[in-house]
Design a protein around this motif. Structure first.
Motif, PDB file in Angstrom:
ATOM      1  N   GLU A  76       0.824  -1.214   0.000  1.00  0.00           N
ATOM      2  CA  GLU A  76       0.000   0.000   0.000  1.00  0.00           C
ATOM      3  C   GLU A  76       0.858   1.263   0.000  1.00  0.00           C
ATOM      4  O   GLU A  76       0.459   2.289  -0.564  1.00  0.00           O
ATOM      5  CB  GLU A  76      -0.995   0.025   1.170  1.00  0.00           C
ATOM      6  CG  GLU A  76      -0.424  -0.246   2.542  1.00  0.00           C
ATOM      7  CD  GLU A  76      -0.601  -1.701   2.972  1.00  0.00           C
ATOM      8  OE1 GLU A  76      -0.187  -2.593   2.194  1.00  0.00           O
ATOM      9  OE2 GLU A  76      -1.125  -1.937   4.084  1.00  0.00           O
ATOM     10  N   SER A  77       2.045   1.198   0.619  1.00  0.00           N
ATOM     11  CA  SER A  77       2.944   2.363   0.637  1.00  0.00           C
ATOM     12  C   SER A  77       3.446   2.662  -0.776  1.00  0.00           C
ATOM     13  O   SER A  77       3.490   3.815  -1.205  1.00  0.00           O
ATOM     14  CB  SER A  77       4.141   2.103   1.546  1.00  0.00           C
ATOM     15  OG  SER A  77       3.716   1.672   2.809  1.00  0.00           O
ATOM     16  N   GLY A  78       3.833   1.596  -1.489  1.00  0.00           N
ATOM     17  CA  GLY A  78       4.318   1.770  -2.855  1.00  0.00           C
ATOM     18  C   GLY A  78       3.234   2.270  -3.789  1.00  0.00           C
ATOM     19  O   GLY A  78       3.463   3.148  -4.632  1.00  0.00           O
ATOM     20  N   LEU A  79       2.024   1.704  -3.636  1.00  0.00           N
ATOM     21  CA  LEU A  79       0.901   2.133  -4.478  1.00  0.00           C
ATOM     22  C   LEU A  79       0.582   3.609  -4.227  1.00  0.00           C
ATOM     23  O   LEU A  79       0.333   4.363  -5.169  1.00  0.00           O
ATOM     24  CB  LEU A  79      -0.333   1.266  -4.194  1.00  0.00           C
ATOM     25  CG  LEU A  79      -0.257  -0.179  -4.713  1.00  0.00           C
ATOM     26  CD1 LEU A  79      -1.373  -1.029  -4.094  1.00  0.00           C
ATOM     27  CD2 LEU A  79      -0.327  -0.236  -6.234  1.00  0.00           C
ATOM     28  N   ALA A  80       0.610   4.020  -2.943  1.00  0.00           N
ATOM     29  CA  ALA A  80       0.318   5.425  -2.604  1.00  0.00           C
ATOM     30  C   ALA A  80       1.379   6.350  -3.201  1.00  0.00           C
ATOM     31  O   ALA A  80       1.060   7.434  -3.720  1.00  0.00           O
ATOM     32  CB  ALA A  80       0.250   5.590  -1.086  1.00  0.00           C
ATOM     33  N   LEU A  81       2.640   5.922  -3.139  1.00  0.00           N
ATOM     34  CA  LEU A  81       3.723   6.749  -3.678  1.00  0.00           C
ATOM     35  C   LEU A  81       3.619   6.866  -5.200  1.00  0.00           C
ATOM     36  O   LEU A  81       3.775   7.954  -5.771  1.00  0.00           O
ATOM     37  CB  LEU A  81       5.082   6.158  -3.267  1.00  0.00           C
ATOM     38  CG  LEU A  81       6.287   7.057  -3.523  1.00  0.00           C
ATOM     39  CD1 LEU A  81       6.274   8.270  -2.586  1.00  0.00           C
ATOM     40  CD2 LEU A  81       7.592   6.280  -3.360  1.00  0.00           C
ATOM     41  N   LYS A  82       3.333   5.744  -5.856  1.00  0.00           N
ATOM     42  CA  LYS A  82       3.183   5.766  -7.322  1.00  0.00           C
ATOM     43  C   LYS A  82       2.055   6.722  -7.720  1.00  0.00           C
ATOM     44  O   LYS A  82       2.164   7.462  -8.690  1.00  0.00           O
ATOM     45  CB  LYS A  82       2.872   4.352  -7.847  1.00  0.00           C
ATOM     46  CG  LYS A  82       4.087   3.433  -7.902  1.00  0.00           C
ATOM     47  CD  LYS A  82       3.715   2.067  -8.487  1.00  0.00           C
ATOM     48  CE  LYS A  82       4.950   1.168  -8.618  1.00  0.00           C
ATOM     49  NZ  LYS A  82       4.635  -0.144  -9.225  1.00  0.00           N
ATOM     50  N   LYS A  83       0.943   6.688  -6.956  1.00  0.00           N
ATOM     51  CA  LYS A  83      -0.227   7.516  -7.259  1.00  0.00           C
ATOM     52  C   LYS A  83       0.069   8.997  -7.042  1.00  0.00           C
ATOM     53  O   LYS A  83      -0.328   9.852  -7.841  1.00  0.00           O
ATOM     54  CB  LYS A  83      -1.387   7.078  -6.366  1.00  0.00           C
ATOM     55  CG  LYS A  83      -2.734   7.483  -6.894  1.00  0.00           C
ATOM     56  CD  LYS A  83      -3.858   6.827  -6.103  1.00  0.00           C
ATOM     57  CE  LYS A  83      -5.163   7.523  -6.438  1.00  0.00           C
ATOM     58  NZ  LYS A  83      -6.092   7.540  -5.322  1.00  0.00           N
ATOM     59  N   ALA A  84       0.796   9.313  -5.960  1.00  0.00           N
ATOM     60  CA  ALA A  84       1.046  10.719  -5.612  1.00  0.00           C
ATOM     61  C   ALA A  84       2.222  11.308  -6.393  1.00  0.00           C
ATOM     62  O   ALA A  84       2.360  12.534  -6.474  1.00  0.00           O
ATOM     63  CB  ALA A  84       1.315  10.829  -4.110  1.00  0.00           C
TER      64      ALA A  84
END
Ligand SMILES: [Zn+2]
Length: 468
Positions: free
Chosen positions: A400-408
């Motif tokens: 979830e941390s990686g997905l959030a970073l990719k999105k932001a």
């Protein structure tokens, strides 16, 4: 006149060093064998794989050096379970002393194969220390050789989805259904590695099924290197005492076999770990694999899909490179005096009845953590190559941390590389800490403060924004 002479001298040094004019990409890659000799420990604090008795497949440090004429960076992927900051720093210093390569322009990361020594001083025999020194030298050699191999180059990137091979390994369970943790505490909601529950509800987090590819070719279109990035913890299926680079090594060797051109240097495959702190080994899709068979099957499948993708990727040589490194100081989750007393009691009585089969392991880990400093400073890095960005952290980062970073991320394409530039253990977000489970239990494999994930992610995002 003196000034002009100095400039000419500097310029010739730069030329000797293989730098090109701005905007004209150069690239070089190399690999160095780091397979340990028999006797080196393969143990972690929990998994006991014993000393090395034989080699299934060899371990390597693989380096990719990129230079846009102004900025030179290295990405180095090491077949190891985890690598301590001092080992990577030692390798960076060796490179820096020989060629002047800035130490903060080198990203070095472990793959997380579990059939390799942990380069973090868990083994304590002289042969283990010798392996640490030897690996340090060889990681440096990989970068130095890649620098020597620099040629005019072009780069392309893309990705495909590999949903079937990945699953969250933390499961949310009904309240009251999860067994006590190794410290005897009740009320956790997660069944994970070594957890037991009578009532699983659902996976406790998402997965990131994106398989990212960076392809580097010379101007004739011959492959120099391929960097893969995927977020599965490891594949496993090992035998005790046998060394293996897991699917990371299988992918890399397949890339070399499929994409090398006769008469040129071999194409170097590098397989980096993305954000796999909470993802399980591959779903076997109904297959029953013999030891080492699963990693071969999946490594080959990843390489086949990568080769197909590369054929369609546009490659570009007019790319500018930027890289930043930032220290971040975080608190350590040190054990309370009460917890230390509990651990001493468990360790003093080998016959004591314990609340969990791993209580003794965690009592031992508690004593290790009691000697840790109050705070620790980790290295975060961010790289931009044209419209492609890479962020790194030294931890086992959750999906979830990686997905959030990719999105932001403000960049069109962002990749995350974990286990980079040191080892900071598991990085559960605060809400996962509150649910409990193996990845949150305090140990040398999980020691950063409860808010570390947010602080790291926010700092990474600031760094990515500053590279825009
Ligand atoms: Zn792990």
């Amino acid at each position: 006149m003196k000034k002009i002479l100095i400039s000419t001298f500097l310029l010739s040094l730069l030329l000797l060093n293989g730098s090109a004019s701005a905007g004209e990409l150069r690239a070089g890659a190399a690999k160095v064998d780091i397979t340990p000799p028999p006797g080196v420990s393969l143990d972690g604090s929990i998994s006991k794989n014993g000393p090395v008795s034989a080699i299934h497949d060899r371990l390597h440090a693989r380096a990719l050096v990129l230079d846009d004429g102004t900025t030179r960076i290295a990405i180095v992927i090491v077949d190891s379970c985890m690598v301590a900051e001092e080992v990577f720093d030692g390798a960076k210093q060796i490179v820096h002393k020989q060629t002047g390569f800035p130490t903060d322009r080198m990203l070095m990361a472990a793959t997380h194969t579990h059939a390799a020594p942990r380069l973090i001083h868990i083994g304590t025999n002289p042969i283990d220390d010798e392996y640490h020194r030897d690996a340090t030298q060889k990681i440096a050699q990989a970068v130095l050789q890649a620098e020597k191999n620099l040629v005019p180059a072009q780069l392309g990137h893309g990705s495909f989805q590999l949903e079937g091979l990945i699953a969250c390994r933390r499961f949310l369970c009904e309240p009251g259904s999860v067994e006590p943790n190794p410290f005897g505490e009740t009320g956790e909601r997660i069944k994970s590695v070594a957890g037991k529950s009578s009532a699983v509800i659902k996976p406790a987090g998402p997965v990131d099924p994106e398989f990212s590819v960076i392809s580097v070719q010379d101007h004739q279109g011959d492959q120099i290197a391929v960097l893969g990035n995927f977020s599965v913890h490891y594949c496993g299926g090992y035998r005790r005492g046998l060394v293996s680079a897991d699917y990371f090594g299988q992918f890399s060797e397949q890339i070399q076999a499929k994409l090398s051109t006769t008469g040129k240097l071999p194409a170097i495959g590098l397989m980096s770990n993305g954000t796999s702190g909470n993802t399980g080994a591959f779903q076997n899709q109904g297959r029953k694999f013999q030891p080492f068979e699963g990693m071969q099957y999946y490594g080959r499948m990843m390489a086949d899909k990568t080769v197909k993708l590369i054929e369609e990727l546009p490659h570009n040589s007019d790319l500018d490179i930027a890289m930043i490194q930032k220290p971040l100081t975080l608190h350590v989750r040190k054990p309370s005096a009460e917890r230390v007393e509990w651990a001493k009691g468990i360790l003093a009585d080998p016959d004591a009845k314990t609340p969990h089969r791993w209580s003794r392991i965690y009592a031992n880990e508690t004593m290790h953590l009691s000697k840790y400093p109050e705070t620790t400073t980790i290295k975060l890095q961010a790289i931009r190559i044209g419209d492609l960005a890479i962020a790194s952290a030294p931890c086992e980062v959750f999906a979830e941390s990686g997905l959030a970073l990719k999105k932001a991320s403000p960049h069109p394409k962002t990749i995350h590389i974990e286990l980079a530039n040191g080892y900071g253990g598991y990085l559960p977000p605060r809400e996962q800490h509150e649910l409990g489970g193996y990845e949150t239990w305090p140990a040398r494999s999980s020691f950063l403060e409860v808010d570390a994930e947010r602080k790291i992610r926010e700092t990474q995002l600031e760094m990515l924004e500053s590279l825009k």
